[in-house]
Enzyme design. Structure first.
Site, mmCIF file in Angstrom:
data_model
loop_
_atom_site.group_PDB
_atom_site.id
_atom_site.type_symbol
_atom_site.label_atom_id
_atom_site.label_comp_id
_atom_site.label_asym_id
_atom_site.label_seq_id
_atom_site.Cartn_x
_atom_site.Cartn_y
_atom_site.Cartn_z
ATOM 1 N N LYS A 167 0.836 -1.195 0.000
ATOM 2 C CA LYS A 167 0.000 0.000 0.000
ATOM 3 C C LYS A 167 0.879 1.257 0.000
ATOM 4 C CE LYS A 167 -3.779 -2.535 0.594
ATOM 5 N NZ LYS A 167 -4.838 -2.656 -0.412
ATOM 6 N N LYS A 169 -1.566 0.925 -3.151
ATOM 7 C CA LYS A 169 -1.432 -0.084 -4.201
ATOM 8 C C LYS A 169 -1.133 0.518 -5.562
ATOM 9 C CE LYS A 169 -6.500 -0.517 -4.628
ATOM 10 N NZ LYS A 169 -7.602 -1.497 -4.546
ATOM 11 N N LYS A 193 2.678 -8.738 -1.739
ATOM 12 C CA LYS A 193 1.790 -8.978 -2.879
ATOM 13 C C LYS A 193 1.509 -7.713 -3.675
ATOM 14 C CE LYS A 193 -3.113 -9.989 -3.591
ATOM 15 N NZ LYS A 193 -3.414 -8.574 -3.931
ATOM 16 N N ASP A 195 -1.187 -5.690 -5.683
ATOM 17 C CA ASP A 195 -2.646 -5.703 -5.664
ATOM 18 C C ASP A 195 -3.159 -6.027 -7.062
ATOM 19 O OD1 ASP A 195 -5.120 -5.614 -4.465
ATOM 20 O OD2 ASP A 195 -4.749 -3.709 -3.471
ATOM 21 N N HIS A 286 -5.815 -14.048 -7.630
ATOM 22 C CA HIS A 286 -6.714 -13.028 -7.095
ATOM 23 C C HIS A 286 -8.071 -13.159 -7.778
ATOM 24 C CE1 HIS A 286 -8.298 -9.189 -5.712
ATOM 25 N NE2 HIS A 286 -7.278 -9.106 -4.891
ATOM 26 N N ARG A 287 -9.135 -12.834 -7.040
ATOM 27 C CA ARG A 287 -10.501 -13.034 -7.555
ATOM 28 C C ARG A 287 -11.183 -11.723 -7.932
ATOM 29 N NH1 ARG A 287 -14.385 -14.391 -2.333
ATOM 30 N NH2 ARG A 287 -13.676 -12.697 -0.987
ATOM 31 N N HIS A 319 -7.879 -16.189 -3.029
ATOM 32 C CA HIS A 319 -8.575 -15.342 -2.061
ATOM 33 C C HIS A 319 -9.977 -15.884 -1.800
ATOM 34 C CE1 HIS A 319 -5.937 -11.591 -2.097
ATOM 35 N NE2 HIS A 319 -5.318 -12.466 -2.884
ATOM 36 N N SER A 371 -7.944 -12.158 3.220
ATOM 37 C CA SER A 371 -7.420 -10.819 2.968
ATOM 38 C C SER A 371 -8.577 -9.844 2.870
ATOM 39 C CB SER A 371 -6.607 -10.807 1.664
ATOM 40 O OG SER A 371 -6.121 -9.523 1.369
#
Length: 470
Positions: A167, A169, A193, A195, A286-287, A319, A371
């Site tokens: 962050k 991001k 990670k 984003d 990631h979704r 996620h 998350s």
């Protein structure tokens, strides 16, 4: 005697409503939540879904005589009322396996959630669950590595893994981005990670980010003596660009890359998963965009279906929401699709939203990733809910620490290890959460400050998509 062709229109239920049918082990089974237009019988609505998602069309056609329609058609074999809903009902449909290309999730979804969702006879339609037959599962490669292999690669055992999203991001230069990665990893996290929406923007081109992240990981590993990683997002505008980014991550000796599987698409995801398997790379998923599809309780696709499809398409981490954080998802529903990600056999259990037995055979499991709006006070619940085969990712709960990201990472690591130790000693960590964390905070100033900082932060909103149970 040859079959007679009768032109015209007939009701769907004459062909596709078969309540006496007993599904075969090789059938693909689907449960739809249906809400029909006023005055349309349930059997006609359900049969229409079976028809439009398999062999049917609105009119009788002569070319039906050129094939065995009775063999290939989808069959609605059961209808159930939805508890607490006077309009909606469940339609259970069996599809012969030959309707689908072997191992193609793209093809399955094109049939089951294609044109049928725009059908005028329906007010709402939601795909609640799919039972994939083991014959289909054996045609899918699944996760490129799986839980056991990932633990061996990262040399981390006996606890959940810890991570965080960098962050802010968006907006950081590559060098400053790498600095934040280093601070988090040296503080005690296992992963950092990208984003979902960091790709290759004017403020930070992907090559620049990859190089600075690789340098940060190398320094953090030297300082801590632990294996570290960063989810390098290789999602791109074209498959060619995606593979170029994946190859560069490999050249930099990075352990893991990332893909936005819904916006990127199942075809791209399956291809990338196969590449990861061939090149010894872990794959984080990631979704992004899932809630557009799965959040409405009457229309769309339930996330348990997306989770099942992802396991088949390929990914090592996915996620799943947090239960206790800022994102949608109640405890039992979340546990239901966590089971679908990790277990080798998941029995039917309506209390968790699982409508069918699901046999995964020997397919490797997927790490569940928690998350979204979590901090140290959530740690006992997260460990209890998600167990060891999970990744707990604290974004704002790391970077928001008054002493900076390294201190936030240290606080999370101490809290995690305290909860795991208490659990292993037989304590009820959710009931004793305050005592466990406050005791650990006596020996960690970073944790003590974190506990004070986030003591009033809660996300107490009712769940929109609830289980349909009495």
């Amino acid at each position: 005697m040859s079959k007679k062709y009768d032109a015209g229109v007939k009701e769907y239920r004459d062909t596709y409503w078969t309540p006496d049918y007993v599904p075969l082990d090789t059938d693909l089974l689907a449960c739809f939540k249906c809400t029909g237009q006023e005055g349309v019988p349930k059997e006609e609505v359900a049969a229409a879904v079976a028809a439009e998602s398999s062999t049917g069309t609105w009119s009788t056609v002569w070319s039906e005589l050129l094939t065995d329609l009775d063999f290939y058609k989808g069959r609605c074999y059961r209808i159930e009322d939805v508890p607490g809903d006077k309009e909606a009902f469940y339609a259970f449909i069996a599809y012969p396996l030959d309707l689908f290309e072997e191992g193609s999730i793209t093809n399955v979804l094109t049939s089951l959630v294609g044109n049928v969702f725009g059908f005028k006879a329906l007010r709402h339609l939601r795909l609640e669950d799919i039972r994939f037959p083991i014959a289909f599962i054996k045609c899918c490669a699944g996760p490129p590595n799986g839980i056991a292999v990932e633990r061996d690669r990262m040399n981390k055992y006996g606890r959940p893994l810890l991570g965080c999203t960098i962050k802010p991001k968006l907006g950081l230069s590559g060098k400053n981005y790498g600095r934040v990665v280093y601070e988090c990893l040296r503080g005690g996290l296992d992963f950092t990670k990208d984003d979902e929406n960091i790709n290759s923007q004017p403020f930070q081109r992907w090559q620049n980010r990859f190089e600075f992240v690789a340098e940060a990981i190398k320094l953090a590993e030297q300082e801590t003596g632990e294996r570290k990683g960063h989810y390098l997002n290789v999602t791109a505008n074209t498959p060619e660009e995606m593979y170029e980014r994946a190859e560069f991550a490999k050249e930099l000796n990075q352990p893991i890359i990332m893909h936005d599987f819904i916006t990127g698409g199942f075809t791209a995801n399956t291809g990338l998963s196969k590449w990861c398997r061939a090149n010894g790379m872990l794959l984080h998923i990631h979704r992004a965009m899932h809630a557009v599809i799965d959040r409405h309780p009457k229309h769309g696709i339930h996330f348990r279906v997306l989770a099942k499809c992802l396991r088949l398409s390929g990914g090592d981490q996915l996620h799943t929401g947090t239960v206790v954080g800022k994102l949608e998802g109640d405890r039992q529903t979340t546990l239901g699709y966590i089971d679908q990600l990790r277990e080798s056999f998941v029995p039917e259990d309506r209390s968790r939203g699982n409508f069918f037995d699901q046999d995964w055979g020997s397919m490797p499991g997927v790490f569940a990733v928690a998350s979204g709006g979590i901090h140290v006070w959530h740690m006992p619940a997260l460990v209890a809910i998600f167990g060891d085969d999970s990744v707990l990712q604290f974004g704002g709960g790391t970077h928001g620490h008054p002493w900076g990201s390294a201190a936030g990472a240290a606080a999370n690591r101490v809290a995690l290890e305290a909860c795991v130790k208490a659990r292993n000693a037989g304590r009820e960590i959710e009931k004793e959460s305050r005592d466990i964390l406050m005791e650990a905070g006596k020996h960690s100033p970073e944790l003590a400050i974190a506990l004070e900082t986030w003591k009033e932060i809660k996300f107490e909103f009712d769940t929109v998509d609830k289980l349909d149970v009495q």
